[in-house]
Design a protein around this motif. Structure first.
Motif, mmCIF file in Angstrom:
data_model
loop_
_atom_site.group_PDB
_atom_site.id
_atom_site.type_symbol
_atom_site.label_atom_id
_atom_site.label_comp_id
_atom_site.label_asym_id
_atom_site.label_seq_id
_atom_site.Cartn_x
_atom_site.Cartn_y
_atom_site.Cartn_z
ATOM 1 N N GLU A 94 0.826 -1.194 0.000
ATOM 2 C CA GLU A 94 0.000 0.000 0.000
ATOM 3 C C GLU A 94 0.876 1.266 0.000
ATOM 4 O O GLU A 94 0.658 2.193 -0.784
ATOM 5 C CB GLU A 94 -0.893 -0.028 1.269
ATOM 6 C CG GLU A 94 -1.977 1.011 1.326
ATOM 7 C CD GLU A 94 -2.945 0.929 0.150
ATOM 8 O OE1 GLU A 94 -3.283 -0.209 -0.253
ATOM 9 O OE2 GLU A 94 -3.338 1.998 -0.354
ATOM 10 N N GLU A 95 1.886 1.265 0.887
ATOM 11 C CA GLU A 95 2.778 2.430 0.982
ATOM 12 C C GLU A 95 3.532 2.660 -0.332
ATOM 13 O O GLU A 95 3.699 3.788 -0.775
ATOM 14 C CB GLU A 95 3.782 2.241 2.134
ATOM 15 C CG GLU A 95 3.162 2.477 3.509
ATOM 16 C CD GLU A 95 4.066 2.021 4.660
ATOM 17 O OE1 GLU A 95 4.005 2.645 5.720
ATOM 18 O OE2 GLU A 95 4.825 1.039 4.489
ATOM 19 N N ARG A 96 3.972 1.545 -0.937
ATOM 20 C CA ARG A 96 4.688 1.670 -2.213
ATOM 21 C C ARG A 96 3.775 2.229 -3.293
ATOM 22 O O ARG A 96 4.178 3.037 -4.112
ATOM 23 C CB ARG A 96 5.188 0.305 -2.678
ATOM 24 C CG ARG A 96 6.437 -0.119 -1.992
ATOM 25 C CD ARG A 96 6.889 -1.431 -2.587
ATOM 26 N NE ARG A 96 7.477 -2.260 -1.578
ATOM 27 C CZ ARG A 96 7.259 -3.551 -1.423
ATOM 28 N NH1 ARG A 96 6.419 -4.179 -2.237
ATOM 29 N NH2 ARG A 96 7.836 -4.214 -0.478
ATOM 30 N N LYS A 97 2.541 1.790 -3.257
ATOM 31 C CA LYS A 97 1.578 2.240 -4.263
ATOM 32 C C LYS A 97 1.335 3.743 -4.134
ATOM 33 O O LYS A 97 1.355 4.454 -5.139
ATOM 34 C CB LYS A 97 0.266 1.473 -4.090
ATOM 35 C CG LYS A 97 -0.374 1.121 -5.405
ATOM 36 C CD LYS A 97 -1.445 0.089 -5.220
ATOM 37 C CE LYS A 97 -2.562 0.265 -6.231
ATOM 38 N NZ LYS A 97 -3.741 -0.487 -5.795
ATOM 39 N N THR A 98 1.156 4.222 -2.905
ATOM 40 C CA THR A 98 0.931 5.669 -2.747
ATOM 41 C C THR A 98 2.168 6.450 -3.177
ATOM 42 O O THR A 98 2.066 7.575 -3.622
ATOM 43 C CB THR A 98 0.572 6.076 -1.299
ATOM 44 O OG1 THR A 98 1.482 5.445 -0.408
ATOM 45 C CG2 THR A 98 -0.840 5.751 -0.921
ATOM 46 N N GLN A 99 3.344 5.836 -3.046
ATOM 47 C CA GLN A 99 4.560 6.538 -3.467
ATOM 48 C C GLN A 99 4.855 6.348 -4.960
ATOM 49 O O GLN A 99 5.784 6.950 -5.485
ATOM 50 C CB GLN A 99 5.749 6.052 -2.639
ATOM 51 C CG GLN A 99 5.604 6.392 -1.168
ATOM 52 C CD GLN A 99 6.897 6.179 -0.392
ATOM 53 O OE1 GLN A 99 7.969 6.073 -0.973
ATOM 54 N NE2 GLN A 99 6.797 6.143 0.909
ATOM 55 N N GLY A 100 4.083 5.513 -5.627
ATOM 56 C CA GLY A 100 4.265 5.319 -7.075
ATOM 57 C C GLY A 100 5.483 4.485 -7.444
ATOM 58 O O GLY A 100 6.067 4.648 -8.510
ATOM 59 N N ILE A 101 5.885 3.586 -6.525
ATOM 60 C CA ILE A 101 7.068 2.755 -6.793
ATOM 61 C C ILE A 101 6.614 1.394 -7.321
ATOM 62 O O ILE A 101 6.067 0.586 -6.582
ATOM 63 C CB ILE A 101 7.911 2.593 -5.519
ATOM 64 C CG1 ILE A 101 8.356 3.981 -5.025
ATOM 65 C CG2 ILE A 101 9.114 1.699 -5.769
ATOM 66 C CD1 ILE A 101 8.913 3.991 -3.639
ATOM 67 N N SER A 102 6.842 1.170 -8.607
ATOM 68 C CA SER A 102 6.366 -0.074 -9.221
ATOM 69 C C SER A 102 7.370 -1.206 -8.976
ATOM 70 O O SER A 102 8.548 -0.975 -8.696
ATOM 71 C CB SER A 102 6.128 0.140 -10.721
ATOM 72 O OG SER A 102 7.149 -0.473 -11.464
ATOM 73 N N ASP A 103 6.874 -2.440 -9.111
ATOM 74 C CA ASP A 103 7.730 -3.622 -8.957
ATOM 75 C C ASP A 103 8.836 -3.657 -10.006
ATOM 76 O O ASP A 103 9.833 -4.333 -9.844
ATOM 77 C CB ASP A 103 6.892 -4.908 -9.137
ATOM 78 C CG ASP A 103 5.930 -5.106 -7.988
ATOM 79 O OD1 ASP A 103 6.045 -4.365 -7.000
ATOM 80 O OD2 ASP A 103 5.068 -5.994 -8.096
ATOM 81 N N ARG A 104 8.609 -2.943 -11.094
ATOM 82 C CA ARG A 104 9.565 -2.993 -12.209
ATOM 83 C C ARG A 104 10.543 -1.818 -12.208
ATOM 84 O O ARG A 104 11.290 -1.618 -13.165
ATOM 85 C CB ARG A 104 8.802 -3.032 -13.537
ATOM 86 C CG ARG A 104 7.937 -4.278 -13.669
ATOM 87 C CD ARG A 104 7.310 -4.395 -15.030
ATOM 88 N NE ARG A 104 8.272 -4.443 -16.112
ATOM 89 C CZ ARG A 104 8.986 -5.511 -16.431
ATOM 90 N NH1 ARG A 104 8.867 -6.621 -15.755
ATOM 91 N NH2 ARG A 104 9.838 -5.462 -17.439
ATOM 92 N N LEU A 105 10.534 -1.072 -11.133
ATOM 93 C CA LEU A 105 11.398 0.107 -11.097
ATOM 94 C C LEU A 105 12.852 -0.276 -10.812
ATOM 95 O O LEU A 105 13.141 -0.975 -9.843
ATOM 96 C CB LEU A 105 10.913 1.087 -10.021
ATOM 97 C CG LEU A 105 11.611 2.440 -10.053
ATOM 98 C CD1 LEU A 105 11.173 3.257 -11.263
ATOM 99 C CD2 LEU A 105 11.341 3.217 -8.779
#
Ligand SMILES: *Cc1c(COP(=O)(O)O)cnc(C)c1O
Length: 387
Positions: A347-358
């Motif tokens: 959830e936190e990663r999503k709000t920060q816009g950090i994708s699994d492919r970054l």
């Protein structure tokens, strides 16, 4: 010579050095003593009091680099950040933190503040209204990080500093990603500048250290808590850090140039779907970065096209090494969700816009043609297997 009149590379090479009066050697001697005679001396020296000759030499250099009155050195970036933040807080105080901070800082806040009775809010965005909305009656400190990790978001330093001043709040910046070569936040009104010296200041992936620069009054406050917490750096490593900083200007400028060239190359490469680099006109923070940064830095992030097997790509690179850390003279690459941001919830990663492919690339000082060739051969390998 007054350090204020000296230019970057001269500060890096000379400011603070301890003269070797005995043998007239060209570099500062190492003073490893933990025991100093205290009879008839003005200063009672002890390493944990931040006042050994090597610590004082290095803090003079760091202060000159950040155009600050004073500085302190710590055993890690986190020791510098935690001590600096806690020095200004009491039970019942509130802290405003920019969203998308370095993972370690984020964890420190969410895991440790509660036990001290310190409240906190993360901003929803990086605009003035977002910081204003987060400030409360009991807010005592604002913490920002720009460019941020890993998406290289740019926060308006002047805006945050002015807002903090107007509300009688201490402002702190994590200046690690920019390094003092590219950004000097004190000139924009920031109170406290923290660094993970493990990164650009050390620059050779062999030193764990931290630093903080500010006016004397603030440094004294941080030192008085620091003496109790004891996160000091050994004088052997202090000396090595002084040695490393001699080439800081040369290294970082070479990294700026390489990163800019690579960002341009990636933005035209069909294997890459997204590039994040503040030096690209397409980056949302480009204009702001141009006003507050002298160079755009050596960090860039990218996403490969969805069809490309990321793990195969990473193991196919030969020059660029997968690594957790950053800012060495060698180029490294990391998958943010597995390294710096592994402890964040989905959830936190999503709000920060950090994708699994970054993928985050820390660009080194190698020849850019070799870096591009390495990227191309890795992509070809992945493609050959997928066909
Ligand atoms: C690495 C890092 C830190 C923490 O520094 P350590 O030296 O690992 O304790 C803090 N902030 C940023 C931006 C970093 O990259």
């Amino acid at each position: 010579m007054n350090p204020e009149n000296l230019k970057l590379n001269t500060i890096c090479t000379h400011v603070g050095e301890v003269a070797d009066r005995q043998f007239k050697g060209a570099v500062s001697p190492i003073y490893p003593a933990t025991s100093y005679n205290f009879e008839g001396v003005d200063e009672k020296r002890y390493p944990r009091y931040f006042n050994t000759p090597n610590q004082q030499a290095l803090t003079r250099k760091l202060a000159a680099l950040e155009h600050a009155e004073a500085a302190l050195i710590f055993s890690s970036g986190m020791a510098a950040i935690c001590t600096s933040v806690l020095a200004f807080l009491q039970h019942g105080d509130h802290v405003v933190l920019q969203k998308a901070l370095y993972g370690g800082t984020h964890n420190f806040v969410v895991n440790e503040f509660k036990r001290f009775g310190i409240e906190y809010s993360f901003t929803k965005g990086l605009e003035k209204k977002d910081f204003e909305a987060a400030i409360k009656e009991n807010t005592k400190l604002i913490f920002i990080e720009t460019p941020s990790n890993p998406l290289l978001h740019i926060t308006d330093i002047k805006m945050v500093a002015a807002l903090a001043r107007a509300n009688n709040i201490i402002s702190v910046i994590d200046n690690t990603f920019a390094s003092p070569v590219n950004q000097n936040p004190i000139a924009y009104g920031i109170d406290i500048v923290a660094h993970s010296a493990t990164k650009y200041l050390g620059g050779h992936s062999d030193i764990l250290a931290g630093a903080v620069c500010a006016k004397k009054e603030h440094i004294e406050k941080i030192a008085s808590l620091g003496i109790n917490l004891g996160g000091n750096l050994s004088d052997y490593t202090v000396w090595l850090l002084e040695r490393s900083i001699k080439t800081l200007g040369l290294r970082v400028k070479a990294q700026n140039r390489n990163a800019r060239k690579l960002a341009k190359y990636f933005s035209k490469n069909e294997a890459v779907s997204k590039v994040y680099y503040p030096g690209l006109k397409s980056h949302p923070g480009h204009e702001l970065a141009s006003t507050q940064m002298k160079g755009y830095g050596g960090m860039l992030s990218l996403e490969l096209q969805p069809g490309i097997d990321m793990d195969h790509f990473l193991t196919s690179l030969s020059l660029i090494k997968p690594s957790m850390s950053l800012a060495g003279v060698e180029s490294t690459i990391s998958v943010s969700v597995r390294t710096s941001h592994a402890l964040l919830s989905e959830e936190e990663r999503k709000t920060q816009g950090i994708s699994d492919r970054l993928l985050r690339l820390s660009v080194g000082i190698e020849d850019k043609r070799d870096l591009i060739a390495d990227f191309e051969q890795a992509i070809s390998k992945v493609r050959a297997k997928q066909i």
